[in-house]
Design an enzyme around this catalytic site. Structure first.
Site, PDB file in Angstrom:
ATOM      1  N   GLU A  38      19.027 -22.824  -2.923  1.00  0.00           N
ATOM      2  CA  GLU A  38      18.653 -21.432  -3.171  1.00  0.00           C
ATOM      3  C   GLU A  38      19.900 -20.534  -3.182  1.00  0.00           C
ATOM      4  O   GLU A  38      20.021 -19.636  -4.018  1.00  0.00           O
ATOM      5  CB  GLU A  38      17.637 -20.983  -2.105  1.00  0.00           C
ATOM      6  CG  GLU A  38      17.206 -19.532  -2.147  1.00  0.00           C
ATOM      7  CD  GLU A  38      16.600 -19.082  -3.479  1.00  0.00           C
ATOM      8  OE1 GLU A  38      16.309 -19.923  -4.332  1.00  0.00           O
ATOM      9  OE2 GLU A  38      16.467 -17.868  -3.666  1.00  0.00           O
TER      10      GLU A  38
ATOM     11  N   CYS B  23       0.822  -1.204   0.000  1.00  0.00           N
ATOM     12  CA  CYS B  23       0.000   0.000   0.000  1.00  0.00           C
ATOM     13  C   CYS B  23       0.863   1.265   0.000  1.00  0.00           C
ATOM     14  O   CYS B  23       1.991   1.254   0.479  1.00  0.00           O
ATOM     15  CB  CYS B  23      -0.875   0.025   1.236  1.00  0.00           C
ATOM     16  SG  CYS B  23      -1.869  -1.441   1.404  1.00  0.00           S
TER      17      CYS B  23
ATOM     18  N   TRP C  20      -2.926  -2.647  -1.599  1.00  0.00           N
ATOM     19  CA  TRP C  20      -2.548  -4.020  -1.943  1.00  0.00           C
ATOM     20  C   TRP C  20      -3.300  -4.873  -0.931  1.00  0.00           C
ATOM     21  O   TRP C  20      -2.999  -4.827   0.265  1.00  0.00           O
ATOM     22  CB  TRP C  20      -1.045  -4.159  -1.813  1.00  0.00           C
ATOM     23  CG  TRP C  20      -0.473  -5.509  -2.072  1.00  0.00           C
ATOM     24  CD1 TRP C  20      -0.635  -6.638  -1.325  1.00  0.00           C
ATOM     25  CD2 TRP C  20       0.391  -5.892  -3.143  1.00  0.00           C
ATOM     26  NE1 TRP C  20       0.062  -7.680  -1.872  1.00  0.00           N
ATOM     27  CE2 TRP C  20       0.705  -7.254  -2.976  1.00  0.00           C
ATOM     28  CE3 TRP C  20       0.934  -5.208  -4.235  1.00  0.00           C
ATOM     29  CZ2 TRP C  20       1.530  -7.945  -3.852  1.00  0.00           C
ATOM     30  CZ3 TRP C  20       1.761  -5.910  -5.096  1.00  0.00           C
ATOM     31  CH2 TRP C  20       2.056  -7.262  -4.915  1.00  0.00           C
TER      32      TRP C  20
ATOM     33  N   LYS D  81      21.044 -18.293  -6.359  1.00  0.00           N
ATOM     34  CA  LYS D  81      21.282 -16.839  -6.275  1.00  0.00           C
ATOM     35  C   LYS D  81      22.642 -16.514  -6.879  1.00  0.00           C
ATOM     36  O   LYS D  81      22.780 -15.579  -7.648  1.00  0.00           O
ATOM     37  CB  LYS D  81      21.268 -16.335  -4.821  1.00  0.00           C
ATOM     38  CG  LYS D  81      19.952 -16.206  -4.123  1.00  0.00           C
ATOM     39  CD  LYS D  81      19.032 -15.154  -4.647  1.00  0.00           C
ATOM     40  CE  LYS D  81      18.229 -15.625  -5.808  1.00  0.00           C
ATOM     41  NZ  LYS D  81      17.032 -16.347  -5.634  1.00  0.00           N
TER      42      LYS D  81
ATOM     43  N   LYS E 209      12.002 -11.325 -15.043  1.00  0.00           N
ATOM     44  CA  LYS E 209      11.390 -11.425 -13.709  1.00  0.00           C
ATOM     45  C   LYS E 209      10.224 -12.394 -13.712  1.00  0.00           C
ATOM     46  O   LYS E 209      10.025 -13.144 -12.767  1.00  0.00           O
ATOM     47  CB  LYS E 209      10.936 -10.024 -13.251  1.00  0.00           C
ATOM     48  CG  LYS E 209      10.377  -9.971 -11.840  1.00  0.00           C
ATOM     49  CD  LYS E 209      11.444 -10.271 -10.803  1.00  0.00           C
ATOM     50  CE  LYS E 209      10.871 -10.504  -9.424  1.00  0.00           C
ATOM     51  NZ  LYS E 209      11.802 -11.249  -8.561  1.00  0.00           N
TER      52      LYS E 209
ATOM     53  N   HIS F 283      29.020 -39.367  -2.520  1.00  0.00           N
ATOM     54  CA  HIS F 283      28.500 -40.274  -3.549  1.00  0.00           C
ATOM     55  C   HIS F 283      28.826 -39.783  -4.954  1.00  0.00           C
ATOM     56  O   HIS F 283      28.141 -40.145  -5.911  1.00  0.00           O
ATOM     57  CB  HIS F 283      26.986 -40.450  -3.365  1.00  0.00           C
ATOM     58  CG  HIS F 283      26.654 -41.069  -2.039  1.00  0.00           C
ATOM     59  ND1 HIS F 283      26.880 -42.399  -1.756  1.00  0.00           N
ATOM     60  CD2 HIS F 283      26.162 -40.519  -0.902  1.00  0.00           C
ATOM     61  CE1 HIS F 283      26.524 -42.649  -0.497  1.00  0.00           C
ATOM     62  NE2 HIS F 283      26.088 -41.516   0.046  1.00  0.00           N
TER      63      HIS F 283
ATOM     64  N   ASN G 123      -1.815   2.404   5.981  1.00  0.00           N
ATOM     65  CA  ASN G 123      -0.935   1.302   5.576  1.00  0.00           C
ATOM     66  C   ASN G 123      -0.647   0.454   6.809  1.00  0.00           C
ATOM     67  O   ASN G 123      -0.569   0.986   7.914  1.00  0.00           O
ATOM     68  CB  ASN G 123       0.410   1.820   5.067  1.00  0.00           C
ATOM     69  CG  ASN G 123       0.311   2.367   3.663  1.00  0.00           C
ATOM     70  OD1 ASN G 123      -0.731   2.266   3.035  1.00  0.00           O
ATOM     71  ND2 ASN G 123       1.396   2.950   3.195  1.00  0.00           N
ATOM     72  N   GLY G 124      -0.429  -0.835   6.604  1.00  0.00           N
ATOM     73  CA  GLY G 124      -0.104  -1.706   7.729  1.00  0.00           C
ATOM     74  C   GLY G 124      -1.307  -2.549   8.091  1.00  0.00           C
ATOM     75  O   GLY G 124      -2.252  -2.690   7.304  1.00  0.00           O
TER      76      GLY G 124
ATOM     77  N   ARG H  47       5.413   0.018  -6.329  1.00  0.00           N
ATOM     78  CA  ARG H  47       5.310  -0.866  -5.165  1.00  0.00           C
ATOM     79  C   ARG H  47       4.231  -1.929  -5.353  1.00  0.00           C
ATOM     80  O   ARG H  47       4.153  -2.872  -4.573  1.00  0.00           O
ATOM     81  CB  ARG H  47       5.006  -0.044  -3.911  1.00  0.00           C
ATOM     82  CG  ARG H  47       6.127   0.911  -3.536  1.00  0.00           C
ATOM     83  CD  ARG H  47       5.723   1.771  -2.372  1.00  0.00           C
ATOM     84  NE  ARG H  47       5.424   0.976  -1.179  1.00  0.00           N
ATOM     85  CZ  ARG H  47       6.344   0.514  -0.346  1.00  0.00           C
ATOM     86  NH1 ARG H  47       7.595   0.779  -0.568  1.00  0.00           N
ATOM     87  NH2 ARG H  47       5.992  -0.197   0.698  1.00  0.00           N
TER      88      ARG H  47
ATOM     89  N   GLU I 298      22.779 -16.970 -10.733  1.00  0.00           N
ATOM     90  CA  GLU I 298      21.959 -15.990 -11.457  1.00  0.00           C
ATOM     91  C   GLU I 298      22.666 -14.649 -11.647  1.00  0.00           C
ATOM     92  O   GLU I 298      22.574 -14.052 -12.708  1.00  0.00           O
ATOM     93  CB  GLU I 298      20.680 -15.691 -10.658  1.00  0.00           C
ATOM     94  CG  GLU I 298      19.575 -16.688 -10.837  1.00  0.00           C
ATOM     95  CD  GLU I 298      18.366 -16.274 -10.024  1.00  0.00           C
ATOM     96  OE1 GLU I 298      17.328 -16.025 -10.632  1.00  0.00           O
ATOM     97  OE2 GLU I 298      18.456 -16.179  -8.778  1.00  0.00           O
TER      98      GLU I 298
END
Ligand code: F6R
Length: 604
Positions: free
Chosen positions: A480, A2, A75, A484, A599, A503, A99-100, A27, A487
């Site tokens: 992950e 928001c 949002w 990162k 993206k 192994h 907001n929040g 945002r 990428e």
């Protein structure tokens, strides 16, 4: 997430508010609205979807002369993205934007309803304006009523309120959500939830602190701290560079997104934790009736969060879990049984392969759930149910905060199902909830850590590859970490379960093979340690990430001695993100837009 804007003055109020909201578009939002108070009359416009819809609605509205205005991009968190749920929210003769999340809104709403208030929206925000109207009746001034209102709110909020009872005033409060008060060359006041709407309009700003509240009038600023003590407003110069302002002073969006993980996870958790249970208002518990297996399906980073979830759900909810890579699942002619809950995980909600598997599950008659960051995305619209991760828009192509919020949602989901299935005791669930509350602190970056990683990164710019290794949930975290790094640095990196190295992959061990070893204290420490010792004995260069110093390592990044492996997980996640970032920066790469990547992958 928001966004808020506000303005009090004699310039073009509508343009200032709409331009400001435009600056907050990046945002992400799903509805927007403005309220302008002029000559004790409100003009209010709201629209779902893009800002252009709001602009069209307000096309013929041209306030001239002095006015007071507030605006908002929303949002959705409580309630769907509809016009009724869009801000500003009306009481009797006041409007509010917020907001929040107001954590105690349900209780406040019940009390107000018992007193006869008729709520129009499903939002937590509407309680603020009704509480204000109630307090106004028993107060000597609107400010007294506003102060009493704010003191009853729990949670995180940034609030602007305008009221006919004082029609040349904007009331404001900030607690846990950002809010900035700006002043232009003519001394007129502006508000915004981030500095981009203020750039070019205001020359100086005050970044309000948590607990600050007060009001502004054309010739007055009243600023108080949370104890109600008057503060002298200290303005500072505002930057004139918009792009760098969107990055909040960070070099890259990815860096900013790593740093804002504490805030966004706070949003992910807000309203979803009571002391004894997980609250997912968006879920009907019957979704889990008759379910014997949960199938998680995703791509890339989202697949890694799904793998993490498989450990948590089996461990806590005692429910069988299978995890699928969407591009594989599509063509493997899978056997889909109706006692399986199909869960798609996606930051964007648009990834073509994942979307297709969701369609397959629907055709096969399975119940479906989506864990997603974007409301109204294709997946959210298609699935029977959805849980939003509330990470806010993610600009960096390499996903960081989306992963963190997905894992936080999955941890909550495992406890939600555990409660339904009685697979954990009440005490165990309470203990886990207390741990969940620790995540925002765990992902904060302690003094000196970033600097240390920057220094250390210069030793990892060459070599013939990286192995990221870990056990249990630290295996998906290793995957992950490797993703990162590859990428954004374009170096070869693989994630492996620590126990699997012998192994085969250990054949690669030599000083030019870099091992990034995740050695948490609270899960399988001794076993993981001996796996790393095997690599050290073969002269692999080792960077150990652990709360316990490891003398066989060439480099050592110390994490705190947290008391649970999931807290260690989140701390180590941040270390891996920063390490990739700094290696890529040293190699001179465009961290936010790495080569060959997009993206949102909406093609097969
Ligand atoms: C990695 C990354 C990608 C995405 C993947 C799935 O940093 O961002 O691997 O995770 O393309 O995207 P979503 O989650 O939008 O379905």
């Amino acid at each position: 997430m928001c966004g808020i804007v506000g303005y009090i003055g004699s310039k073009k109020t509508k343009e200032i508010l709409l331009d400001g909201l435009g600056e907050l578009e990046y945002r992400g939002y799903d509805s927007a609205g403005i309220a302008v108070l002029q000559n004790n009359n409100f003009s209010v416009y709201k629209a779902v979807g893009k800002l252009v819809n709001l602009q069209e609605k307000a096309h013929d509205f041209e306030p001239k002369g002095f006015a007071v205005g507030i605006g908002h991009t929303r949002w959705a968190t409580h309630g769907k993205p509809t016009e009724l749920n869009a801000h500003p929210h009306l009481g009797e003769s006041s409007y509010v934007v917020h907001n929040g999340i107001i954590e105690n809104y349900a209780q406040l709403k019940r009390e107000l309803q018992n007193e006869g208030v008729n709520f129009l929206s499903q939002t937590d925000t509407e309680v603020i304006v009704w509480l204000f109207e109630k307090e106004l009746r028993g107060s000597a001034s609107a400010f007294e009523a506003f102060s009493k209102t704010i003191s009853q709110l729990h949670g995180a909020f940034a609030v602007l309120l305008v009221t006919k009872s004082e029609d040349e005033t904007i009331f404001f409060a900030k607690q846990g959500s950002p809010m900035i008060l700006g002043r232009d060359e003519e001394g007129e006041k502006h508000f915004a939830s981030s500095d981009t709407p203020l750039i070019g309009k205001c020359s100086e700003v005050i970044y309000l602190e948590d607990g600050d509240f007060g009001f502004v009038k054309p010739n007055e600023i009243m600023l108080l701290d949370k104890g109600g003590n008057k503060k002298i407003p200290h303005f500072s110069k505002l930057s004139t560079n918009k792009l760098s302002a969107q990055k909040n002073g960070y070099r890259f969006f990815m860096e900013k997104e790593i740093y804002e993980q504490s805030d966004v996870i706070t949003d992910t958790l807000l309203g979803r934790l009571s002391d004894s249970e997980i609250i997912f208002e968006e879920l009907d518990p019957t979704l889990f009736d008759g379910i014997n297996e949960i199938k998680l399906c995703a791509c890339g980073t989202s697949y890694h969060s799904a793998l993490t979830a498989s450990y948590l759900i089996e461990r806590y909810a005692k429910t069988r879990v299978s995890v699928e890579i969407a591009s594989e699942f599509r063509y493997k002619e899978p056997l889909l049984c109706k006692d399986t809950l199909f869960v798609a995980i996606s930051q964007s909600g648009e990834t073509a392969d994942t979307l297709e598997t969701l369609k397959m599950a629907k055709v096969a008659g399975l119940k479906t759930l989506v864990i997603c960051n974007v409301d109204n995305s294709s997946m959210v619209r298609l699935a029977d149910a959805s849980i939003l991760t509330r990470a806010g828009i993610e600009k960096g192509v390499a996903s960081t905060k989306a992963f963190a919020t997905q894992v936080a949602v999955f941890w909550m989901l495992s406890l939600y199902i555990a409660k339904l299935k009685n697979s954990l005791t009440c005490k165990q669930i309470e203990d886990q909830i207390a741990l969940l509350r620790e995540i925002p602190r765990a992902v904060e970056i302690p003094n000196g850590l970033h600097e240390k990683i920057t220094r250390l990164s210069k030793r990892y710019l060459h070599g013939h590859g990286f192995f990221f290794i870990g056990r249990d949930v630290f295996f998906p975290l290793a995957l992950e970490g490797a993703l990162k790094l590859k990428e954004i640095s374009y170096l070869h990196a693989e994630g492996y379960p620590s126990g699997e190295m012998k192994h085969g992959p250990i054949a690669l061990a030599d000083p030019e093979l870099f091992t990034i070893a995740l050695l948490p204290q609270h899960i399988l420490y001794e076993k993981s340690k001996s796996n790393v010792e095997e690599l050290s004995a073969r002269d692999s260069t080792i960077c150990a990430i652990s709360p316990i110093e490891f003398d066989k390592a060439d480099d050592y990044i110390q994490t705190s001695s947290a008391h649970h492996y999931m807290i260690e997980f989140f701390e180590m996640m941040v270390v891996l993100q920063l390490l990739s970032l700094e290696i890529a920066v040293r190699l001179g790469n465009d961290v936010d837009m790495p080569r060959n990547l997009a993206k949102s992958v909406t093609v097969e």
